[in-house]
Design an enzyme around this catalytic site. Sequence first.
Site, mmCIF file in Angstrom:
data_model
loop_
_atom_site.group_PDB
_atom_site.id
_atom_site.type_symbol
_atom_site.label_atom_id
_atom_site.label_comp_id
_atom_site.label_asym_id
_atom_site.label_seq_id
_atom_site.Cartn_x
_atom_site.Cartn_y
_atom_site.Cartn_z
ATOM 1 N N ASN A 291 0.875 -1.178 0.000
ATOM 2 C CA ASN A 291 0.000 0.000 0.000
ATOM 3 C C ASN A 291 0.913 1.228 0.000
ATOM 4 O O ASN A 291 1.553 1.509 1.000
ATOM 5 C CB ASN A 291 -0.889 -0.047 1.252
ATOM 6 C CG ASN A 291 -1.731 1.200 1.410
ATOM 7 O OD1 ASN A 291 -1.776 2.049 0.521
ATOM 8 N ND2 ASN A 291 -2.395 1.311 2.551
ATOM 9 N N GLY B 8 3.051 2.055 10.816
ATOM 10 C CA GLY B 8 3.986 3.166 10.659
ATOM 11 C C GLY B 8 4.768 3.504 11.911
ATOM 12 O O GLY B 8 5.383 4.557 12.009
HETATM 13 P P1 13P Z 1 3.395 0.195 7.629
HETATM 14 O O1 13P Z 1 3.899 -1.067 6.972
HETATM 15 O O2 13P Z 1 4.117 1.433 7.157
HETATM 16 O O3 13P Z 1 3.323 0.078 9.112
HETATM 17 O O4 13P Z 1 1.876 0.403 7.112
HETATM 18 C C1 13P Z 1 0.981 -0.637 7.202
HETATM 19 C C2 13P Z 1 -0.269 -0.265 6.497
HETATM 20 O O5 13P Z 1 -1.020 0.578 6.953
HETATM 21 C C3 13P Z 1 -0.559 -0.936 5.225
HETATM 22 O O6 13P Z 1 -1.852 -0.691 4.793
#
Ligand code: 13P
Length: 252
Positions: A11, A175
């Site tokens: 994503n 994140g």
């Molecule tokens: P991260 O891998 O950056 O933590 O994001 C996960 C996410 O929200 C994927 O949709």
Amino acid sequence: MNNRRPLLAGNWKMHTTVMDACQLAAEIGKCSAAAKDRDVLLAPPYTVLSEVAHVLRDSNVLIASQNVCWEKQGAFTGEISPTMVTSAGGSAAIIGHSERRQIFHEDAEIINMRVHGALKFGLIAIFCVGETLEEREGDKTFEVLEGQLKEGLAGVSQENMEKVVVAYEPVWAIGTGKTATKEQAQEAHAFIRKLLAEMFEKSIADSVRILYGGSVKPDNVDDLMAQPDIDGALVGGAALDAESFCRIINFS
Ligand code: 13P
């Protein structure tokens, strides 16, 4: 062992210009070519959906939008329709991502309408659920997941469940670099699968893919993917770097 085909999905959120996107897509396309026993999917921003689909036209990489409306067309400023996604080369849509729920206040009813819209027009619905840190610490994880699943998938037929992928993304792990442990993730996935068996049929629950998302990185993907109910990953940050995402695709 189960017969669910792993799905590694990236994503890109609100990242990439046209040039960045095409370059990144081309690199990911190359490393995906050898991944015969698994599916790879990218969800780029709307502005580059068709460019990315074009770059990957001869690859096995699937393309998804990051959200989708329930109507085919009309006065819905800022939205993207399921047929726009398919005409741009997409075959799936992410729905109910926690960033949509939290930042843009999308509620259960809107998310359920989006799920139905995607399915009506033949898209795979990648339906996201997950608890906040406060909910986890308040021992409400399962209650929250149950509510999100029951509301988000309300009215979906047994038959249409074949086109649904569930993504478990604990909000506190997105994140933050703070991944759920493999035990925490497996526990949530097993709970989701058990609930799907109650909501639909056991055979459906056994075949629905459940992805884990939240700080998936090259160094934790193998452990996560070794869990019996984890069938793939929904990757944010690490999907913006070709080398990292290729390593994730090639999890062992
Ligand atoms: P991260 O891998 O950056 O933590 O994001 C996960 C996410 O929200 C994927 O949709």
